[in-house]
Design a protein around this motif. Structure first.
Motif, PDB file in Angstrom:
ATOM      1  N   UNK A 188       0.823  -1.212   0.000  1.00  0.00           N
ATOM      2  CA  UNK A 188       0.000   0.000   0.000  1.00  0.00           C
ATOM      3  C   UNK A 188       0.855   1.260   0.000  1.00  0.00           C
ATOM      4  N   UNK A 189       2.142   1.112  -0.241  1.00  0.00           N
ATOM      5  CA  UNK A 189       3.085   2.221  -0.165  1.00  0.00           C
ATOM      6  C   UNK A 189       3.288   2.785  -1.575  1.00  0.00           C
ATOM      7  N   UNK A 190       2.706   3.944  -1.832  1.00  0.00           N
ATOM      8  CA  UNK A 190       2.698   4.482  -3.197  1.00  0.00           C
ATOM      9  C   UNK A 190       4.112   4.725  -3.724  1.00  0.00           C
ATOM     10  N   UNK A 191       5.000   5.249  -2.904  1.00  0.00           N
ATOM     11  CA  UNK A 191       6.361   5.531  -3.369  1.00  0.00           C
ATOM     12  C   UNK A 191       7.105   4.241  -3.713  1.00  0.00           C
ATOM     13  N   UNK A 192       6.963   3.266  -2.847  1.00  0.00           N
ATOM     14  CA  UNK A 192       7.642   1.993  -3.105  1.00  0.00           C
ATOM     15  C   UNK A 192       7.058   1.309  -4.336  1.00  0.00           C
ATOM     16  N   UNK A 193       5.743   1.336  -4.467  1.00  0.00           N
ATOM     17  CA  UNK A 193       5.103   0.714  -5.631  1.00  0.00           C
ATOM     18  C   UNK A 193       5.541   1.389  -6.928  1.00  0.00           C
ATOM     19  N   UNK A 194       5.764   2.689  -6.877  1.00  0.00           N
ATOM     20  CA  UNK A 194       6.204   3.394  -8.080  1.00  0.00           C
ATOM     21  C   UNK A 194       7.600   2.932  -8.499  1.00  0.00           C
ATOM     22  N   UNK A 195       8.472   2.697  -7.533  1.00  0.00           N
ATOM     23  CA  UNK A 195       9.811   2.177  -7.865  1.00  0.00           C
ATOM     24  C   UNK A 195       9.687   0.808  -8.514  1.00  0.00           C
ATOM     25  N   UNK A 196       8.840  -0.032  -7.944  1.00  0.00           N
ATOM     26  CA  UNK A 196       8.650  -1.376  -8.496  1.00  0.00           C
ATOM     27  C   UNK A 196       8.092  -1.313  -9.919  1.00  0.00           C
ATOM     28  N   UNK A 197       7.124  -0.433 -10.122  1.00  0.00           N
ATOM     29  CA  UNK A 197       6.513  -0.334 -11.451  1.00  0.00           C
ATOM     30  C   UNK A 197       7.507   0.187 -12.485  1.00  0.00           C
ATOM     31  N   UNK A 198       8.299   1.187 -12.125  1.00  0.00           N
ATOM     32  CA  UNK A 198       9.289   1.729 -13.065  1.00  0.00           C
ATOM     33  C   UNK A 198      10.302   0.682 -13.497  1.00  0.00           C
ATOM     34  N   UNK A 199      10.536  -0.281 -12.629  1.00  0.00           N
ATOM     35  CA  UNK A 199      11.548  -1.301 -12.919  1.00  0.00           C
ATOM     36  C   UNK A 199      10.933  -2.648 -13.283  1.00  0.00           C
ATOM     37  N   UNK A 249      14.032   6.147   0.331  1.00  0.00           N
ATOM     38  CA  UNK A 249      12.700   6.281   0.917  1.00  0.00           C
ATOM     39  C   UNK A 249      12.798   6.805   2.349  1.00  0.00           C
ATOM     40  N   UNK A 250      11.824   7.589   2.739  1.00  0.00           N
ATOM     41  CA  UNK A 250      11.797   8.100   4.110  1.00  0.00           C
ATOM     42  C   UNK A 250      11.636   6.944   5.086  1.00  0.00           C
ATOM     43  N   UNK A 251      12.519   6.824   6.078  1.00  0.00           N
ATOM     44  CA  UNK A 251      12.377   5.727   7.040  1.00  0.00           C
ATOM     45  C   UNK A 251      11.081   5.844   7.828  1.00  0.00           C
ATOM     46  N   UNK A 252      10.573   4.693   8.253  1.00  0.00           N
ATOM     47  CA  UNK A 252       9.383   4.657   9.092  1.00  0.00           C
ATOM     48  C   UNK A 252       9.692   3.962  10.399  1.00  0.00           C
TER      49      UNK A 252
END
Length: 265
Positions: A188-199, A249-252
């Protein structure tokens, strides 16, 4: 004893149904996994043992790890409950025996020599610790005769554990990462999903490949088709630019919270 090789593993926390757990362990081993992680706390050691026994894989090729419950860390309890774990697993030894959390009955000076004894008796080939702070990790190294083979902690793209990764390299043990998919939060992490999709990489595969590339052994829990899909991370070629984007990515916050007072003592 040669150094412990710790490939990508199957985590079993939460695999509560014995039939599902045993079938998942068997499927994972037959799909190429050679590392299975369980714990007294998970209450599934017997099912894990059934799954190992049912797999068409040589036992000597599999790293089997279990962890001693925090409440069982008094010396006599370490010795007794480890034997009980072996009985449940149907094994005469485990490859890796962890201190699960340095809380409850844990007392470094009393607990750790019992782990040394079990190793000397041949009931555990290697000793590990889990959820230790850097200070507690260094203390354990001073007390144990056995080298620390592994330190298991939560580790994923939003909780990357840079200090503990660096310490693992410095002290020459393996960092093992549980919850490598952040218990599903990465999906559900939009930033992480965008990295996955780009690659053009499935999110789970990217997260696991990132861990492997950063010298962390991930132990994802999975069932069904996800077991084989996760193992693709071993072979996938992820561009360094994608790995760097994950690093940025910003740490959580960590997702698994122990008794904070005990953790921070």
């Amino acid at each position: 004893m040669p150094p412990l090789d710790l490939p990508l593993g199957l985590g079993t926390s939460g695999l509560d149904d014995p039939e599902t757990c045993a079938a998942t362990v068997t499927a994972a081993l037959e799909a190429g996994y050679r590392h299975v992680d369980t714990a007294q706390m998970y209450d599934n050691e017997a099912a894990v043992g059934e799954g190992i026994a049912a797999a068409a894989v040589d036992r000597e090729d599999v790293v089997v790890a279990t962890k001693v419950h925090p409440e069982n860390l008094a010396p006599d309890d370490v010795r007794e409950t480890t034997r009980e774990s072996l009985d449940r697993l149907g094994l005469d030894r485990v490859d890796l025996l962890y201190v699960h959390w340095p809380i409850a009955a844990y007392d470094a000076a009393a607990t750790l020599p019992a782990f040394d004894e079990l190793r000397e008796e041949g009931l555990a080939d290697h000793v590990g610790v889990s959820n230790f702070t850097p200070e507690l990790l260094r203390e354990a190294r001073e007390i144990l005769d056995a080298p620390i083979a592994a330190h298991q902690v939560e580790c994923h793209p939003r909780f990357r554990q840079p200090e503990l990764r660096a310490l693992a390299a410095e002290l020459d043990h393996r960092l093992v990462g549980y919850s490598p998919l952040a218990r599903g939060d990465l999906f559900d992490d939009a930033e992480f999903l965008a990295i996955a999709e780009r690659n053009d990489c499935p999110p789970a595969v990217l997260a696991l490949a990132w861990a492997l590339a950063r010298d962390v052994t991930p132990i994802p829990k999975a069932t069904g088709d996800h077991v084989a899909e996760n193992r693709r991370a071993v072979d996938v070629d992820v561009p360094e630019t994608a790995l760097d984007a994950v690093d940025a990515l910003t740490p959580g916050a960590r997702r698994i919270d122990p008794d904070d007072a005990a953790w921070n003592r």
